[in-house]
Design a protein around this motif. Structure first.
Motif, PDB file in Angstrom:
ATOM      1  N   UNK A 156       0.834  -1.208   0.000  1.00  0.00           N
ATOM      2  CA  UNK A 156       0.000   0.000   0.000  1.00  0.00           C
ATOM      3  C   UNK A 156       0.869   1.259   0.000  1.00  0.00           C
ATOM      4  N   UNK A 157       1.995   1.205   0.717  1.00  0.00           N
ATOM      5  CA  UNK A 157       2.885   2.366   0.757  1.00  0.00           C
ATOM      6  C   UNK A 157       3.445   2.672  -0.627  1.00  0.00           C
ATOM      7  N   UNK A 158       3.831   1.638  -1.360  1.00  0.00           N
ATOM      8  CA  UNK A 158       4.374   1.850  -2.704  1.00  0.00           C
ATOM      9  C   UNK A 158       3.274   2.308  -3.658  1.00  0.00           C
ATOM     10  N   UNK A 159       2.069   1.729  -3.527  1.00  0.00           N
ATOM     11  CA  UNK A 159       0.949   2.226  -4.335  1.00  0.00           C
ATOM     12  C   UNK A 159       0.728   3.720  -4.079  1.00  0.00           C
ATOM     13  N   UNK A 160       0.740   4.101  -2.807  1.00  0.00           N
ATOM     14  CA  UNK A 160       0.536   5.512  -2.464  1.00  0.00           C
ATOM     15  C   UNK A 160       1.647   6.379  -3.044  1.00  0.00           C
ATOM     16  N   UNK A 161       2.864   5.880  -3.008  1.00  0.00           N
ATOM     17  CA  UNK A 161       3.997   6.627  -3.561  1.00  0.00           C
ATOM     18  C   UNK A 161       3.804   6.892  -5.054  1.00  0.00           C
ATOM     19  N   UNK A 162       3.218   5.918  -5.753  1.00  0.00           N
ATOM     20  CA  UNK A 162       2.968   6.067  -7.187  1.00  0.00           C
ATOM     21  C   UNK A 162       1.620   6.724  -7.487  1.00  0.00           C
ATOM     22  N   UNK A 163       0.932   7.180  -6.434  1.00  0.00           N
ATOM     23  CA  UNK A 163      -0.321   7.894  -6.643  1.00  0.00           C
ATOM     24  C   UNK A 163      -1.517   7.011  -6.901  1.00  0.00           C
ATOM     25  N   UNK A 164      -1.433   5.744  -6.512  1.00  0.00           N
ATOM     26  CA  UNK A 164      -2.544   4.818  -6.735  1.00  0.00           C
ATOM     27  C   UNK A 164      -3.466   4.820  -5.528  1.00  0.00           C
TER      28      UNK A 164
END
Length: 532
Positions: A360-368
């Motif tokens: 989820x953190x990486x998704x958030x980083x990519x704006x997902x």
């Protein structure tokens, strides 16, 4: 209680947004994200112990290791370094470690960001040269950081990772592209920064601490690389932690439990106040499952700063997990959809929860987010998680009998480790080797392991922070009873005694050994068992 005392113990010598030039400017198209969003549904044993820099006499440990390798270490790729092979380089690294050790250790704190702010100002704000993901919590920070790093690397980004403490070498704390910084680079970075550190020392009421200097080195090394993104774990707390001079667009809070209560607070809510300090204005905050009072504090901080919050069990979660050979097979629901058939080569339910927080953190980083109805490319996610390692976290280092290392050092971490042993290993006779630090809740740690340890060998590592073995033995007898406790002041003797107790049960008895209690104990055990 059986006691063995050799003539000599261990040598005692020895806690921004993406800019327009970034390759992430159009992440959803650049990274092969797919639009097949699914629907879906839902503690780590190893919060990092904030120990001082170690100057353990490795010769003592190396000598003891010769008698412990007969069973053979488990072969696997290992990214935890030992000492440099070049004697001159090793000497230079030891000199740097000695100079760092002369500063305040991580266990001595003066809650202030003044010194770090001054250093960053002199250096030209290197921590703002790249976007960051900032991680706090009590348990699970390092494993989560390593998973985030693997995901970012899989999407071909240059990464810097800063974690603490180290397991075997101080260079582990600063990683570039998934590997510990080279000793030469570590030494060069320290020497380059030293004049500026001394300027700060001379202008402040207190000299910079070991952890502050290390943090400055990490931020400078990341800017010099340069990295596309930094993954930064706090040392302790959050608000006044030395790492908190970054302005991270993504903040991650792993499970909060009681630890460092003398510095952070005596309840989860009080501790959450300190840890919430990493949440910045307009950031995205990922919350692992939390005690209610901690969640309330964190949510209030996010609302006050206009941050976006995603919670495990609500916006993302573990949909399904099953034990698999060498780890576990997961279905994870991220912010954008579901990810099926994800193999994670780590043991324990807590690691599945760490995995979904990292995702989820990486998704958030990519704006997902859920409104995008997109996920990260599933094959890339699977490849990333399949390559995750987390040394010293339910790590198998030997077979016949099976010897497992876990760096649990507080009751919450111990409960997570103990709960994971049954489904991951199925031991019928488990011998514990426990060597904690004296400033921890050792009674709570032992009580958490009591139901799963058939016998326990109490010992101590080589650092001054190690709990006195006689005090530890007395406490263990209270909890386990006299017949289940053996005392071995030297760690190598303790491991050998535990292996013997397991071997005495027979080859097919399901007997094993768990070495635990401290990151330092686990690091020294790794060396003894031939892991470098």
């Amino acid at each position: 209680m059986s006691t063995s005392r050799p003539g000599n113990g261990h040598d005692p010598d020895h806690d921004s947004d993406l800019d327009d030039e970034s390759p992430l400017s159009d992440p959803l198209t650049a990274l092969g994200l797919n639009a097949d969003a699914g629907e879906g549904g839902h503690d780590e044993a190893e919060d990092e112990e904030d120990g001082p820099v170690r100057e353990a006499d490795l010769a003592v440990i190396e000598a003891g290791s010769r008698t412990l390798r007969a069973g053979g270490p488990v072969p696997q790729e290992d990214d935890v370094p030992g000492r440099p092979a070049d004697p001159e380089l090793d000497k230079a690294l030891r000199e740097v470690e000695t100079e760092l050790a002369g500063r305040w250790p991580e266990t001595k704190l003066e809650p202030s960001l003044d010194r770090m702010t001054a250093l960053m100002d002199i250096l030209g704000e290197p921590q703002r040269a790249y976007p960051s993901i900032h991680i706090t919590g009590t348990n699970g920070k390092t494993s989560t950081a390593r998973m985030i790093e693997q995901l970012l690397l899989a999407f071909e980004l240059r990464t810097g990772r800063y974690t603490s403490p180290h397991v075997q070498s101080v260079t582990e704390r600063i990683s570039l592209d998934g590997r510990p910084i080279a000793p030469e680079t570590f030494i060069e970075t320290y020497r380059d920064l030293l004049p500026y550190v001394e300027m700060v020392d001379g202008s402040q009421p207190h000299r910079m601490s070991f952890f502050e200097v290390m943090t400055g080195m990490a931020y400078a090394a990341f800017a010099d690389a340069p990295v596309d993104v930094a993954v930064v774990e706090v040392g302790m707390g959050g608000s006044w932690d030395a790492t908190n001079v970054i302005d991270a667009s993504v903040a991650v809070v792993t499970p909060i439990a009681l630890d460092h209560t003398d510095r952070l607070g005596s309840t989860p809510g009080e501790i959450a106040v300190e840890k919430s300090g990493i949440v910045k204005k307009d950031a995205t905050v990922l919350l692992a499952q939390q005690p209610v009072e901690a969640a309330q504090v964190l949510l209030k901080r996010a609302v006050d700063l206009g941050a976006t919050v995603a919670r495990e069990g609500m916006e993302f979660g573990v949909v399904h997990r099953e034990v698999a050979v060498g780890g576990q097979l997961l279905t994870l629901r991220g912010l954008g959809g579901e990810y099926e058939q994800v193999f994670l080569p780590l043991h324990g339910e807590h690691q599945a929860h760490n995995a979904v927080v990292a995702l989820a953190a990486v998704e958030a980083f990519f704006g997902i987010g859920s409104e995008h109805d997109r996920t990260l490319a599933i094959d890339t996610v699977r490849t990333a998680f399949a390559g995750v390692t987390s040394p010293g976290r339910l790590e198998v280092v030997r077979r016949s009998p099976t010897v497992v290392l876990d760096a649990a050092h507080n009751p919450a971490g111990a409960r997570a480790a103990a709960g994971s042993l049954a489904d991951a290993f199925g031991f019928t006779h488990l011998v514990g080797v426990v060597g904690p630090s004296g400033d921890k809740d050792v009674r709570g740690l032992l009580e958490a392991f009591e139901p799963v340890f058939t016998e326990v060998v109490v010992t101590q590592n080589s650092t001054p922070r190690a709990m006195d073995v006689d005090e530890l033995a007395a406490l263990a007898v209270e909890i386990f009873g006299d017949e289940r406790v053996q005392v071995e002041p030297r760690l190598d003797d303790a491991i050998e005694a535990a292996v013997t107790l397991a071997e005495d049960q027979g080859e097919f008895s399901g007997a094993g050994v768990l070495i635990t209690g401290s990151v330092i104990t686990v690091g020294e055990a790794r060396l003894l068992l031939g892991r470098k």
